[in-house]
Design a protein around this motif. Sequence first.
Motif, PDB file in Angstrom:
ATOM      1  N   ASP A 345      -7.039  -5.615  25.568  1.00  0.00           N
ATOM      2  CA  ASP A 345      -6.520  -5.013  24.227  1.00  0.00           C
ATOM      3  C   ASP A 345      -5.264  -5.300  23.661  1.00  0.00           C
ATOM      4  O   ASP A 345      -5.080  -5.436  22.564  1.00  0.00           O
ATOM      5  N   LEU A 346      -4.393  -5.367  24.559  1.00  0.00           N
ATOM      6  CA  LEU A 346      -2.927  -5.901  24.092  1.00  0.00           C
ATOM      7  C   LEU A 346      -2.826  -7.144  23.817  1.00  0.00           C
ATOM      8  O   LEU A 346      -2.373  -7.639  22.734  1.00  0.00           O
ATOM      9  N   VAL A 347      -3.653  -7.934  24.222  1.00  0.00           N
ATOM     10  CA  VAL A 347      -3.874  -9.507  24.125  1.00  0.00           C
ATOM     11  C   VAL A 347      -4.541  -9.647  22.763  1.00  0.00           C
ATOM     12  O   VAL A 347      -3.976 -10.355  21.737  1.00  0.00           O
ATOM     13  N   ALA A 348      -5.604  -8.713  22.346  1.00  0.00           N
ATOM     14  CA  ALA A 348      -6.004  -8.740  21.197  1.00  0.00           C
ATOM     15  C   ALA A 348      -5.498  -8.199  19.970  1.00  0.00           C
ATOM     16  O   ALA A 348      -5.202  -8.888  18.710  1.00  0.00           O
ATOM     17  N   THR A 349      -4.439  -7.471  20.199  1.00  0.00           N
ATOM     18  CA  THR A 349      -3.580  -7.009  18.974  1.00  0.00           C
ATOM     19  C   THR A 349      -2.219  -7.723  19.073  1.00  0.00           C
ATOM     20  O   THR A 349      -1.914  -8.218  17.778  1.00  0.00           O
ATOM     21  N   THR A 350      -1.570  -8.364  19.844  1.00  0.00           N
ATOM     22  CA  THR A 350      -0.428  -9.199  19.941  1.00  0.00           C
ATOM     23  C   THR A 350      -0.481 -10.488  19.892  1.00  0.00           C
ATOM     24  O   THR A 350       0.124 -11.217  19.159  1.00  0.00           O
ATOM     25  N   LEU A 351      -1.708 -11.039  20.493  1.00  0.00           N
ATOM     26  CA  LEU A 351      -1.903 -12.611  20.285  1.00  0.00           C
ATOM     27  C   LEU A 351      -3.567 -12.673  19.972  1.00  0.00           C
ATOM     28  O   LEU A 351      -4.253 -13.169  20.637  1.00  0.00           O
ATOM     29  N   PRO A 352      -3.828 -12.432  18.706  1.00  0.00           N
ATOM     30  CA  PRO A 352      -5.141 -12.381  18.226  1.00  0.00           C
ATOM     31  C   PRO A 352      -6.050 -13.425  18.174  1.00  0.00           C
ATOM     32  O   PRO A 352      -7.079 -13.863  18.590  1.00  0.00           O
ATOM     33  N   GLU A 353      -5.063 -14.865  18.119  1.00  0.00           N
ATOM     34  CA  GLU A 353      -5.893 -16.110  18.239  1.00  0.00           C
ATOM     35  C   GLU A 353      -6.358 -16.497  19.637  1.00  0.00           C
ATOM     36  O   GLU A 353      -7.141 -17.334  19.739  1.00  0.00           O
ATOM     37  N   CYS A 354      -5.618 -15.707  20.448  1.00  0.00           N
ATOM     38  CA  CYS A 354      -6.030 -16.304  21.827  1.00  0.00           C
ATOM     39  C   CYS A 354      -7.422 -15.366  22.384  1.00  0.00           C
ATOM     40  O   CYS A 354      -7.274 -14.218  22.492  1.00  0.00           O
ATOM     41  N   ARG A 355      -8.343 -16.139  22.597  1.00  0.00           N
ATOM     42  CA  ARG A 355      -9.670 -15.679  23.264  1.00  0.00           C
ATOM     43  C   ARG A 355      -9.310 -15.586  24.960  1.00  0.00           C
ATOM     44  O   ARG A 355      -8.698 -16.231  25.385  1.00  0.00           O
ATOM     45  N   VAL A 356      -9.911 -14.498  25.423  1.00  0.00           N
ATOM     46  CA  VAL A 356     -10.014 -14.330  26.787  1.00  0.00           C
ATOM     47  C   VAL A 356     -11.102 -14.797  27.316  1.00  0.00           C
ATOM     48  O   VAL A 356     -12.217 -14.260  27.145  1.00  0.00           O
ATOM     49  N   ARG A 357     -10.974 -15.784  28.214  1.00  0.00           N
ATOM     50  CA  ARG A 357     -12.249 -16.542  28.935  1.00  0.00           C
ATOM     51  C   ARG A 357     -12.710 -15.409  30.127  1.00  0.00           C
ATOM     52  O   ARG A 357     -14.107 -15.442  30.199  1.00  0.00           O
ATOM     53  N   TYR A 358     -12.082 -14.925  30.691  1.00  0.00           N
ATOM     54  CA  TYR A 358     -12.320 -13.925  31.660  1.00  0.00           C
ATOM     55  C   TYR A 358     -11.215 -13.088  32.063  1.00  0.00           C
ATOM     56  O   TYR A 358     -10.003 -13.413  31.927  1.00  0.00           O
ATOM     57  N   ALA A 359     -11.441 -11.839  32.535  1.00  0.00           N
ATOM     58  CA  ALA A 359     -10.300 -10.776  33.213  1.00  0.00           C
ATOM     59  C   ALA A 359     -11.020 -10.262  34.440  1.00  0.00           C
ATOM     60  O   ALA A 359     -12.095  -9.571  34.091  1.00  0.00           O
ATOM     61  N   PHE A 360     -10.380  -9.914  35.451  1.00  0.00           N
ATOM     62  CA  PHE A 360     -10.775  -9.175  36.427  1.00  0.00           C
ATOM     63  C   PHE A 360      -9.595  -8.828  37.321  1.00  0.00           C
ATOM     64  O   PHE A 360      -8.652  -9.512  37.159  1.00  0.00           O
TER      65      PHE A 360
END
Length: 360
Positions: A345-360
């Motif tokens: 969520d923090l990536v989405a709000t602070t660095l919205p251009e950056c897609r998250v390829r995966y997270a675990f």
Amino acid sequence: MTRVPTELSSRLLDVRRIYHEHDIERFARAREVLERFPDAERIEVLSHQAIPGLHGNAGAVEDWVRNKREVLVLGEKKSLSARRNERSSDWIAPSTANGCAMACSYCYVPRRKGFANPITVFANIEAILGYLERHAGRQGVKPAPNQCDPVDWVYDIGENSDCSADALVSDNVRDLVDLFGRLPHAKASFATKLVNRDLLTWDPRGGTRVRFSLMPEAPSRLVDIRTSRISERIAAMDDFVEAGYEVHVNLSPVIVHENWLEEWAELLQQVADGTSPRTRAQLAAEIIFLTHNEDLHQVNLGWHPKGEELLWRPDLQQVKRSQSGQVNVRYRTGWKGRWVQQLTDLVATTLPECRVRYAF
């Protein structure tokens, strides 16, 4: 041979001993490496995988960093295969090196190689390049996008090493970048914690993805031993994009501690403020929370115990036994899921251009 950044090389390497397999000089790449370090003592060994006094030697823990600085190994990569991955890449390429000159205290490689893991260079680079070209040719056009890449088959060329450091020792990495710069439908990828600006003089032609590993500056200073500072990695991202590389980030390892999320918010803002719109538009991230290991914890207590105060947190972690029987620890089920969501969520709000390829 490639021009080597003298200051960077001298900071990381003072090669005094080169262990090598029999008749290694039949390979041109081995001869180049030996010529690069003419004053180093040469010691012949039966195999790069079993060097007496180096691999598996618990007594070497006190010389952990010295071995990384003073020792190189030259060998032949005898088994060539590309292994399916489907997470960071579609394929794991056969290694052209393993081990590392850096000494991140959470690194998984020492679990496999014993108590010392300096750089091992595989000298039969022509065979490896030929194998990869044939393998990529057999894949043809990628039939559908996936989280690795929407168009190209992605090959991780640095699973057991840091290619930016490998490039200080030999031209293996440059040869790989050149290869993937001309292969259709295929792309090289590697993660790095070192800014080697000599790579900016190469011509990747969009065929190599560089994944800069990032974590907040304070924990990085404690556990990212002998690496480039986080601010330096961020400052290099625009330059690598301009040079023709694709640039992603590895937000890893995510180390949970008091105020960890506030530190990550500050880091992500640094990336947003320190990169160009062009860089951010092509940016993607992998998010990997820390997995630690009981054996590595015991090793680290012998050379860098301060870092273990951050990495070894039984109050936050649970045991997960690996397929090989090793005792690993990861963050507790339930808690970890919430933390992963908070960071994405923090990536989405602070660095919205950056897609998250995966997270675990």
